[in-house]
Design an enzyme around this catalytic site. Sequence first.
Site, PDB file in Angstrom:
ATOM      1  N   LYS A 111      -2.335   5.963   9.532  1.00  0.00           N
ATOM      2  CA  LYS A 111      -2.857   6.345   8.215  1.00  0.00           C
ATOM      3  C   LYS A 111      -3.415   5.656   7.622  1.00  0.00           C
ATOM      4  CE  LYS A 111      -4.128   9.392   4.825  1.00  0.00           C
ATOM      5  NZ  LYS A 111      -4.174   8.036   3.798  1.00  0.00           N
TER       6      LYS A 111
ATOM      7  N   CYS B 134       1.294  -6.342  -3.681  1.00  0.00           N
ATOM      8  CA  CYS B 134       2.849  -6.296  -3.705  1.00  0.00           C
ATOM      9  C   CYS B 134       3.587  -6.942  -4.265  1.00  0.00           C
ATOM     10  CB  CYS B 134       3.410  -5.872  -2.970  1.00  0.00           C
ATOM     11  SG  CYS B 134       3.119  -6.647  -1.241  1.00  0.00           S
TER      12      CYS B 134
ATOM     13  N   GLU C   5       4.535  -2.482 -12.407  1.00  0.00           N
ATOM     14  CA  GLU C   5       4.056  -2.667 -12.327  1.00  0.00           C
ATOM     15  C   GLU C   5       2.814  -2.467 -12.369  1.00  0.00           C
ATOM     16  OE1 GLU C   5       3.896  -1.206  -7.935  1.00  0.00           O
ATOM     17  OE2 GLU C   5       3.639  -3.772  -7.930  1.00  0.00           O
TER      18      GLU C   5
HETATM   19  P1  NDP Z   1       0.763   5.639  -3.015  1.00  0.00           P
HETATM   20  O1  NDP Z   1       1.659   4.795  -2.320  1.00  0.00           O
HETATM   21  O2  NDP Z   1       0.567   6.766  -3.353  1.00  0.00           O
HETATM   22  O3  NDP Z   1      -0.195   5.435  -1.679  1.00  0.00           O
HETATM   23  C1  NDP Z   1      -0.391   4.544  -0.777  1.00  0.00           C
HETATM   24  C2  NDP Z   1      -0.949   4.833   0.514  1.00  0.00           C
HETATM   25  O4  NDP Z   1       0.556   6.305   1.171  1.00  0.00           O
HETATM   26  C3  NDP Z   1      -2.105   5.179   0.610  1.00  0.00           C
HETATM   27  O5  NDP Z   1      -2.249   5.533   1.162  1.00  0.00           O
HETATM   28  C4  NDP Z   1      -1.243   6.668   0.332  1.00  0.00           C
HETATM   29  O6  NDP Z   1      -2.663   8.209   1.052  1.00  0.00           O
HETATM   30  C5  NDP Z   1       0.083   7.542   1.195  1.00  0.00           C
HETATM   31  N1  NDP Z   1      -0.063   8.658   0.789  1.00  0.00           N
HETATM   32  C6  NDP Z   1       0.103   8.961  -0.979  1.00  0.00           C
HETATM   33  N2  NDP Z   1       1.167   9.883  -0.626  1.00  0.00           N
HETATM   34  C7  NDP Z   1       1.346  10.425   0.134  1.00  0.00           C
HETATM   35  C8  NDP Z   1       2.422  10.815   1.385  1.00  0.00           C
HETATM   36  N3  NDP Z   1       2.440  12.139   0.170  1.00  0.00           N
HETATM   37  N4  NDP Z   1       3.052  11.187   1.912  1.00  0.00           N
HETATM   38  C9  NDP Z   1       2.063  10.090   3.240  1.00  0.00           C
HETATM   39  N5  NDP Z   1       1.463   9.086   2.259  1.00  0.00           N
HETATM   40  C10 NDP Z   1       1.162   9.391   1.053  1.00  0.00           C
HETATM   41  O7  NDP Z   1      -0.041   4.472  -4.593  1.00  0.00           O
HETATM   42  P2  NDP Z   1      -1.601   4.533  -5.042  1.00  0.00           P
HETATM   43  O8  NDP Z   1      -2.529   3.899  -3.977  1.00  0.00           O
HETATM   44  O9  NDP Z   1      -2.088   5.480  -5.328  1.00  0.00           O
HETATM   45  O10 NDP Z   1      -1.528   3.468  -5.643  1.00  0.00           O
HETATM   46  C11 NDP Z   1      -0.392   3.866  -7.192  1.00  0.00           C
HETATM   47  C12 NDP Z   1       0.629   2.076  -7.179  1.00  0.00           C
HETATM   48  O11 NDP Z   1       1.328   2.237  -6.269  1.00  0.00           O
HETATM   49  C13 NDP Z   1      -0.461   0.867  -7.616  1.00  0.00           C
HETATM   50  O12 NDP Z   1      -0.647   1.164  -9.075  1.00  0.00           O
HETATM   51  C14 NDP Z   1       1.042   0.089  -7.345  1.00  0.00           C
HETATM   52  O13 NDP Z   1       2.201   0.039  -8.047  1.00  0.00           O
HETATM   53  C15 NDP Z   1       1.843   1.061  -6.351  1.00  0.00           C
HETATM   54  N6  NDP Z   1       0.987   0.509  -4.773  1.00  0.00           N
HETATM   55  C16 NDP Z   1       1.828  -0.439  -4.215  1.00  0.00           C
HETATM   56  C17 NDP Z   1       1.445  -1.094  -3.133  1.00  0.00           C
HETATM   57  C18 NDP Z   1       1.917  -2.566  -2.343  1.00  0.00           C
HETATM   58  O14 NDP Z   1       1.087  -3.010  -1.512  1.00  0.00           O
HETATM   59  N7  NDP Z   1       3.271  -2.408  -2.478  1.00  0.00           N
HETATM   60  C19 NDP Z   1      -0.077  -0.478  -2.507  1.00  0.00           C
HETATM   61  C20 NDP Z   1      -0.869   0.291  -3.315  1.00  0.00           C
HETATM   62  C21 NDP Z   1      -0.452   0.314  -4.366  1.00  0.00           C
HETATM   63  P3  NDP Z   1      -4.050   8.188   0.024  1.00  0.00           P
HETATM   64  O15 NDP Z   1      -4.675   6.456  -0.453  1.00  0.00           O
HETATM   65  O16 NDP Z   1      -5.634   8.605   0.647  1.00  0.00           O
HETATM   66  O17 NDP Z   1      -3.609   8.937  -0.748  1.00  0.00           O
END
Ligand code: NDP
Length: 480
Positions: free
Chosen positions: A174, A282, A381
């Site tokens: 996904k 990350c 973060e």
């Molecule tokens: P999220 O954790 O919400 O999103 C990461 C992934 O999870 C995306 O593919 C998202 O899909 C998916 N997702 C979101 N909600 C659900 C759910 N309930 N069930 C299953 N999958 C889900 O991060 P954000 O994009 O909102 O970013 C917010 C913060 O997260 C950033 O500021 C950062 O701090 C952190 N982050 C950390 C990352 C890392 O590499 N560790 C990567 C990205 C974010 P979709 O985008 O389609 O909603």
Amino acid sequence: MENIQMLIDGEWVGSEQEQWIDVLNPATGELITQIVRGNEKHADRAVEAARKALKSKEWKSYKPFQRGQFLQETARYIRENAQRLAELESTDIGKPSAQAKGDIEAAARYFEFYAGLADKVFGDSIPIEEDLLNVTVIEPIGVTLHIVPWNYPIQITARSVAAAIATGNVVIVKSSEDTPLTTNFLAKWFHEKLPQGVFQHLTGYGAEIGSALTSHTGVNQITFTGSVPTGIAVMKSAANNVVPVTLELGGKSPNVVFKDADLERAVPVIVNSIVQNAGQTCSAGSRLLVEETIADELLEKLVEKFKTLKVGPPANNADVGPIINEKQYKRILEILGSVDDQAKILVGGEAVQVEGYENGFYISPTIIEASDHDNSFVQEEIFGPVLSVVRFSDVEEAIELANATEYGLVAGVWSKDIDVAHYVASRIDSGQVFVNSYGAAGGVQMPFGGYKKSGIGREKSHLAVQNYIQIKNIAIQVQL
Ligand code: NDP
């Protein structure tokens, strides 16, 4: 660019109800394409197809070495298409071309690495008694779900998908709604080469199709990369079905610089560790802990370097690209706007208007010095090009501060004294520690994962195959 369809059960699936989501180029704010707003029914269909593929003769008859050959071919295919893939990744995320090219090569390396491992994952024979042959047999875990974020889509897809296919599993990916392009490109390749349903690509909102997938009873394992709150939600869904999760949830990773460090060597690495991908990494080196006696000198050098960094779109060959979307952009600006007398912005700290790209989401690379380590700039973060700095006075304080966040993903230790370096490295609670270097997320061969809230499990390296296998013990009693 034409709309992106999902790959479900060997078919390209569009939106029957015209439910499409716009995908924007963060460098320009322009529409790139649209993706299907996937829903629960799509999730059900994909999981059913995955279960069928898992049991299919066609997939079961792939020998481990043949899975390895296929992964090797995939690495070759990625390299042959590196230019096109880098363009897609760069358009989708806005990252500088050189960084996008690095991501494509890393993706090829994942496929190559797990290709080599595919026929080298095997069980043991365990001596118990005469006439009892006791062996462990390795089996695939089953239907694996890969929830991929927007910051490194091709790398993060490649690192878990390659390990899952190497071990004979079926895969549902996904994509983040912001960045579907390179996974869609790979989906076309998998569609052509693999039996129906072995690889499927779904799109849509995380809260909709993402959550339908993570709570699905037909999924056997979940690999998630993203934020801590979403990771917790994913883990709760998985708990309801008693399935394992691999979680990679980011960090607030420190570079710890001691007074004897080689600053000429350290400065470019520290800068790169926080501005790479505009800090949306990350494992970004987003915290700097510096020994008091050299703090002014190091900060002066860093500020000087930050001032020279060019902010802009990939087309301008910039050092620092845009923030992924308006939501994240506003979030970072709000954080920067909340600086009070407990912290001081040394450089940057504002939105940047790039001529010709006024609708892009640009923020200047920023250094904030905080008066104490409990400050939210140092604890949370930010996920932008923002380096938070705190000073320390001795080795013990450096270790205490390095460990004083809820995260523990990566750390850099800078000292010419091997005793200090090793003493500190062994006491930092972190999945990776680099001495006199900082390889954000390290190489393909290095185990990668978090202590504390940075996650559960290890990705990359030979260890990652453990996420995708089950071990069955078979005991054969021999009697003549
Ligand atoms: P999220 O954790 O919400 O999103 C990461 C992934 O999870 C995306 O593919 C998202 O899909 C998916 N997702 C979101 N909600 C659900 C759910 N309930 N069930 C299953 N999958 C889900 O991060 P954000 O994009 O909102 O970013 C917010 C913060 O997260 C950033 O500021 C950062 O701090 C952190 N982050 C950390 C990352 C890392 O590499 N560790 C990567 C990205 C974010 P979709 O985008 O389609 O909603």
